[in-house]
Design a protein around this motif. Structure first.
Motif, PDB file in Angstrom:
ATOM      1  N   LEU A   1      20.025 -34.721  -1.691  1.00 45.75           N
ATOM      2  CA  LEU A   1      20.064 -34.473  -0.007  1.00 45.75           C
ATOM      3  C   LEU A   1      20.031 -36.136   0.378  1.00 45.75           C
ATOM      4  O   LEU A   1      19.846 -36.297   1.432  1.00 45.75           O
ATOM      5  CB  LEU A   1      18.395 -34.331   0.527  1.00 45.75           C
ATOM      6  N   ALA A   2      19.854 -36.848  -0.008  1.00 50.92           N
ATOM      7  CA  ALA A   2      19.811 -39.024   0.172  1.00 50.92           C
ATOM      8  C   ALA A   2      20.168 -39.162  -1.808  1.00 50.92           C
ATOM      9  O   ALA A   2      20.010 -39.319  -2.489  1.00 50.92           O
ATOM     10  CB  ALA A   2      18.713 -39.297   0.592  1.00 50.92           C
TER      11      ALA A   2
ATOM     12  N   ILE B   1      12.803 -38.335   3.568  1.00 49.41           N
ATOM     13  CA  ILE B   1      13.186 -37.148   2.488  1.00 49.41           C
ATOM     14  C   ILE B   1      12.949 -37.604   1.305  1.00 49.41           C
ATOM     15  O   ILE B   1      12.156 -38.426   0.651  1.00 49.41           O
ATOM     16  CB  ILE B   1      14.589 -37.214   2.691  1.00 49.41           C
ATOM     17  N   SER B   2      12.134 -36.460   1.065  1.00 52.17           N
ATOM     18  CA  SER B   2      11.233 -36.173  -0.041  1.00 52.17           C
ATOM     19  C   SER B   2      10.964 -35.564  -0.649  1.00 52.17           C
ATOM     20  O   SER B   2      11.713 -34.255  -1.006  1.00 52.17           O
ATOM     21  CB  SER B   2       9.418 -35.747   0.353  1.00 52.17           C
ATOM     22  N   GLY B   3      11.197 -35.430  -2.527  1.00 55.05           N
ATOM     23  CA  GLY B   3      12.125 -34.943  -3.588  1.00 55.05           C
ATOM     24  C   GLY B   3      11.860 -35.590  -4.801  1.00 55.05           C
ATOM     25  O   GLY B   3      11.790 -36.817  -4.915  1.00 55.05           O
ATOM     26  N   ARG B   4      12.017 -35.146  -5.900  1.00 50.48           N
ATOM     27  CA  ARG B   4      12.405 -35.073  -7.088  1.00 50.48           C
ATOM     28  C   ARG B   4      13.841 -36.407  -7.353  1.00 50.48           C
ATOM     29  O   ARG B   4      14.569 -36.404  -6.801  1.00 50.48           O
ATOM     30  CB  ARG B   4      12.331 -34.444  -8.307  1.00 50.48           C
ATOM     31  N   ILE B   5      13.543 -37.174  -7.525  1.00 52.17           N
ATOM     32  CA  ILE B   5      14.648 -38.463  -8.017  1.00 52.17           C
ATOM     33  C   ILE B   5      15.316 -38.069  -9.723  1.00 52.17           C
ATOM     34  O   ILE B   5      14.671 -38.045 -10.369  1.00 52.17           O
ATOM     35  CB  ILE B   5      14.480 -39.688  -8.260  1.00 52.17           C
ATOM     36  N   GLY B   6      16.431 -38.171  -9.438  1.00 54.53           N
ATOM     37  CA  GLY B   6      17.383 -38.240 -10.855  1.00 54.53           C
ATOM     38  C   GLY B   6      18.915 -39.030 -10.689  1.00 54.53           C
ATOM     39  O   GLY B   6      18.646 -38.439  -9.845  1.00 54.53           O
ATOM     40  N   PRO B   7      19.749 -38.207 -11.858  1.00 51.59           N
ATOM     41  CA  PRO B   7      20.774 -39.811 -12.114  1.00 51.59           C
ATOM     42  C   PRO B   7      21.685 -38.711 -11.393  1.00 51.59           C
ATOM     43  O   PRO B   7      21.663 -37.303 -10.771  1.00 51.59           O
ATOM     44  CB  PRO B   7      21.061 -39.534 -13.184  1.00 51.59           C
ATOM     45  N   ILE B   8      22.741 -39.285 -10.845  1.00 51.58           N
ATOM     46  CA  ILE B   8      23.614 -38.760 -10.027  1.00 51.58           C
ATOM     47  C   ILE B   8      24.214 -37.456  -9.895  1.00 51.58           C
ATOM     48  O   ILE B   8      24.719 -37.538 -11.519  1.00 51.58           O
ATOM     49  CB  ILE B   8      24.918 -40.135  -9.399  1.00 51.58           C
TER      50      ILE B   8
ATOM     51  N   GLU C   1      16.604 -34.019  -5.508  1.00 53.91           N
ATOM     52  CA  GLU C   1      17.127 -34.021  -4.288  1.00 53.91           C
ATOM     53  C   GLU C   1      17.349 -34.946  -4.201  1.00 53.91           C
ATOM     54  O   GLU C   1      18.251 -35.915  -2.776  1.00 53.91           O
ATOM     55  CB  GLU C   1      15.439 -33.732  -3.305  1.00 53.91           C
ATOM     56  N   ILE C   2      17.096 -36.575  -4.463  1.00 52.69           N
ATOM     57  CA  ILE C   2      17.677 -38.117  -4.170  1.00 52.69           C
ATOM     58  C   ILE C   2      18.139 -37.841  -5.795  1.00 52.69           C
ATOM     59  O   ILE C   2      17.638 -37.844  -7.381  1.00 52.69           O
ATOM     60  CB  ILE C   2      16.016 -38.662  -4.031  1.00 52.69           C
ATOM     61  N   GLY C   3      18.690 -37.962  -5.348  1.00 55.25           N
ATOM     62  CA  GLY C   3      20.629 -39.115  -6.831  1.00 55.25           C
ATOM     63  C   GLY C   3      19.902 -40.640  -6.671  1.00 55.25           C
ATOM     64  O   GLY C   3      20.274 -41.811  -5.700  1.00 55.25           O
ATOM     65  N   LEU C   4      20.173 -41.036  -8.271  1.00 52.12           N
ATOM     66  CA  LEU C   4      19.995 -42.720  -7.883  1.00 52.12           C
ATOM     67  C   LEU C   4      21.148 -42.736  -8.871  1.00 52.12           C
ATOM     68  O   LEU C   4      21.840 -42.796 -10.171  1.00 52.12           O
ATOM     69  CB  LEU C   4      18.939 -42.748  -9.392  1.00 52.12           C
TER      70      LEU C   4
END
Length: 372
Positions: free
Chosen positions: A119-120, A83-90, A95-98
């Motif tokens: 998404l992930a 899955i591709s997308g931008r990562i950011g905080p929960i 799209e991607i939560g850290l």
């Protein structure tokens, strides 16, 4: 005794990763059977089937750099393309939560993946030492949520920077479920009375990595109790069980109990060796009589220091299940900074004296309970 304990833990460590249903896990089950039989106990394998998770490519890629990880075994998986997308905080809506998973926050690790809008997820695992601290899969029978990739604590600062900048990433958590088998190891020492309910001595035997401290200590104690009970004449049956699938929703314990309806409540007492026996040990009891008997046995064996779990609390996942079914339980666990880390390996620094004292305490307790 110290040499016996050292040998058991070293052999267990050398076998490899003890994940349920793997070749190592099943070979280790047969090894344990042989150990018990050498002590005079006719241990047997009790087989159960399940669908094993086999991770494939599992990584997070940012700007050409890949961080290897491990997916939640009771969550979703991605295709091999990821899955591709931008990562950011929960909670940021990216799209991607850290986020983070901290040892001892089991419910938080389950709630972690209920955060909407992602998404992930990427989970930075924070254990007692640097590394990837694997999380157990309590929902293994009913997986839920988006793919979650667990990564080492050593990547926390780097990933936090990219999350703050909403970097473009690709997350791959590819895995498949394949038919597999695993085994509980069990046996019985017959007591002089066949009408009395049995004493049961249990310990888990599976885990994410080599688990030298987490599982090896408990298995060494379990075998020492076997040695003591076999050489004595217990008043009631003493049943021994070493369960697999501890990390996968306790499938092994469920299978053991499913073959023996009503045993949880019917047994006289359950004695449980949990993780990391002999390290910052904690003990729990389901009633005051067991508390008195256990503390006396620990004191007589010089097994200290040990703290008591808060009143009404049962330690150890298997013990929680048994106590919840009405069983009387004494449970012993410890605390290691290497818990669930790949670096949990055999080392010469293991305090086998301490492990031996707890083994002796529980061996004497098992015999006392078998005659009461």
């Amino acid at each position: 005794m110290n040499q016996r304990i050292s040998s058991i833990i070293q052999e267990f460590d050398a076998q490899g990763w003890h994940r349920t249903g793997t070749e190592t896990d099943n070979r280790s089950a047969r090894w344990l059977v042989d150990k018990g039989r050498s002590l005079g106990l006719d241990l047997e394998l009790e087989r159960f089937e399940f669908d094993r998770v086999v991770p494939r490519d599992c990584y997070l890629e940012i700007n050409g750099r890949r961080i290897q990880g491990l997916p939640f075994f009771d969550g979703g998986f991605t295709s091999p393309d990821g899955i591709s997308g931008r990562i950011g905080p929960i909670g940021s809506g990216s799209e991607i939560g850290l986020g983070e998973i901290v040892r001892g926050t089991n419910q938080a690790s389950q709630d972690f993946r209920r955060s909407p809008g992602h998404l992930a997820l990427v989970a930075v695992t924070l254990g007692g030492k640097p590394g990837l601290m694997a999380t157990n899969a309590p929902a293994f029978r009913q997986p839920f949520g988006p793919p979650v990739l667990q990564v080492s604590s050593e990547e926390q600062d780097w990933l936090t920077g990219h999350a703050q900048g909403n970097s473009l990433v690709r997350l791959v958590a590819a895995a498949e479920r394949v038919g597999a088998e695993s085994f509980n190891v069990t046996g019985r020492v017959k007591g002089s009375s066949q009408t009395l309910p049995p004493v049961i001595v249990m310990t888990p035997r599976s885990g994410w990595w080599q688990c030298a401290s987490e599982r090896g200590r408990g298995l060494a104690c379990w075998l020492e109790v076997v040695r003591h009970v076999v050489s004595s004449r217990p008043g009631r049956d003493v049943i021994f069980v070493a369960t697999s699938a501890h990390e996968l929703g306790l499938l092994g314990l469920d299978n053991f109990l499913g073959r023996r309806p009503g045993l949880a409540e019917r047994a006289h007492v359950w004695l449980h060796f949990g993780a990391d026996v002999g390290l910052e040990s904690q003990v729990s009891f389901t009633d005051d009589e067991l508390k008195s008997q256990t503390l006396t046995a620990l004191e007589d064996a010089g097994a200290s220091p040990v703290t008591h779990a808060p009143y009404g609390t049962t330690v150890g996942a298997e013990s929680l299940v048994v106590a919840g079914l009405g069983g009387r339980v004494v449970a012993l666990i410890g605390h290691s900074a290497l818990f669930h880390l790949e670096s949990d390996r055999w080392a010469q620094g293991f305090d086998t004296d301490s492990i031996g004292r707890f083994a002796n305490a529980f061996a004497n307790l098992a015999l006392q309970l078998s005659k009461s």
